[in-house]
Design an enzyme around this catalytic site. Sequence first.
Site, mmCIF file in Angstrom:
data_model
loop_
_atom_site.group_PDB
_atom_site.id
_atom_site.type_symbol
_atom_site.label_atom_id
_atom_site.label_comp_id
_atom_site.label_asym_id
_atom_site.label_seq_id
_atom_site.Cartn_x
_atom_site.Cartn_y
_atom_site.Cartn_z
ATOM 1 N N GLY A 185 0.110 1.289 -3.075
ATOM 2 C CA GLY A 185 -0.068 0.704 -4.348
ATOM 3 C C GLY A 185 0.361 1.067 -5.674
ATOM 4 O O GLY A 185 0.289 0.481 -6.847
ATOM 5 N N ALA A 218 0.871 -1.254 0.044
ATOM 6 C CA ALA A 218 0.088 0.125 -0.027
ATOM 7 C C ALA A 218 0.831 1.156 -0.154
ATOM 8 O O ALA A 218 2.054 1.189 0.740
ATOM 9 C CB ALA A 218 -0.972 0.148 1.205
ATOM 10 N N ASP A 271 9.754 -2.570 0.084
ATOM 11 C CA ASP A 271 9.737 -1.037 0.392
ATOM 12 C C ASP A 271 9.016 -0.912 1.892
ATOM 13 O O ASP A 271 7.692 -0.552 1.656
ATOM 14 C CB ASP A 271 8.787 -0.349 -0.897
ATOM 15 N N CYS A 329 12.310 5.687 1.524
ATOM 16 C CA CYS A 329 12.080 6.955 1.338
ATOM 17 C C CYS A 329 12.791 7.763 2.514
ATOM 18 O O CYS A 329 12.077 8.843 3.010
ATOM 19 C CB CYS A 329 10.569 7.561 0.978
#
Length: 493
Positions: free
Chosen positions: A252, A250, A321, A383
Amino acid sequence: MARTRAAATPPSTAGEKSETRRQLNMERSALFARREAAKVLKQTLQGDSRRRSVGSIKSLVYSPSVRNKKGTFALVCETLKHLKIIKQVLNAADVLNSKWRKQDELVYIVTYDILFGQVTSSTGDAERFLLLRKGALQEALDRLLVKKKVKSVEELIALDQTPEISKPRYVRVNTLKIDVNTALLELQKQYKVQMDDLLPDLLILPPGSDLHDHPLVVNGSVFMQGKASSMVAAALAPKPGWEVLDACSAPGNKTVHLAALMGDEGKVIACELNEERVKRLKETIRLSGASSIHIKVLHGDFLQLNPEDPAYSKVQAILLDPSCSGSGTASARLDHLLPSSAPGHTTDFTETERLNKLAAFQQKALAHALSFPEVERIVYSTCSVNQIENEDVVNSVLPLAESYGFELETLFPKWQRRGFPVFNGAERLLRTDPVEDKEGFFIALFVRKRSDQSEEPDLRNEDNTRKHRHASKRIVVPPTTNLFKIWAHAIGE
């Protein structure tokens, strides 16, 4: 007796009724927007205080559950921008009773709209309560301006404001629905658009381009996705027909990018633990047009998946991720509006402890990904700009990776910013810079080396990435020698 004819309604009266109805509709819409904004603000402030946000301000506002997205987004951002002032005014005016002290976020939203926005009617309990005390609130604001020796609210805000980073608007073309040239021509009707020099499905628009209501965004033909974020799925480079596992999928965007890169041929298993984020994931998949046959949403914990389970015996690539600090996308996430980003706020023990816990989870997740027996390629990305979440995590699993036959592969060699040189091979890692590239990402690619393996996509040559060609010649990359340089230079081919 003659029948009395009903008098026709005077035009002016009909016009007044129409204007009254319009005004009532506007008030109801504004009332609803303030309630939606209060819910988003509550999630945002709670996440910020716990350093564990369920999503960025934009992702919360643009979720399917929020109806008035533009109005809600503006209210949340402006309230956060004025939040320090609002709190000081409310404290000085001392107008809240016990009931309203329990509804902080709604009070903040309504107070903003009364002092700086558009509340002029008493529709809604909070609005009625605070409008009756508008005089006291205004007096408290005036005293604050005098105390701070400024003449306007704008000057007051500027005292604590962090400069925003101007960045181009990137959009990724969803090739499941539209080709790049068609999207380019359509967007060029309104904007100056150019193609990215690295990713063939990425387009660049001027900073501030508002595409939220553009038909191509609304129908899922293009996704508003940053360059660094778009590089992640491209780095994995899955082949059509492969089975790919997106471990923490998510909202997504990367999931559907994988499907697009595979031409919707093959299978993507989209794993997500958080129930609310699963809803967002499903909406993204629906919007993308990706076939439900080829994307399977798995509501569960990636760490609980058994690598030996036959259900995952054909998984050839994993995109990992995981949850991270988000420190590299603070600007895009509008984190500069949050209380924790205010000048003078320093990293405390709680923040350090949070980073340690995140790194421990990331390390565990990466080690788990390496244990899937048929996996050939793994991308680990964050990130974050923090070494503890990036190079340190990769370095900690290198012995395990080597035992499984994996090694780090250099990706996008013309890219200038590489991993911090804290271990041999860190120059194969990729970083983007929050200032130079407008967002800070980290990407590592693990490739399993087998004597009988077929040729792999060569991400060391961007031309090959564009044309989906393969290369067998391995490039040996010399280690970075300047250990005192924060960013390692790109390694030439």
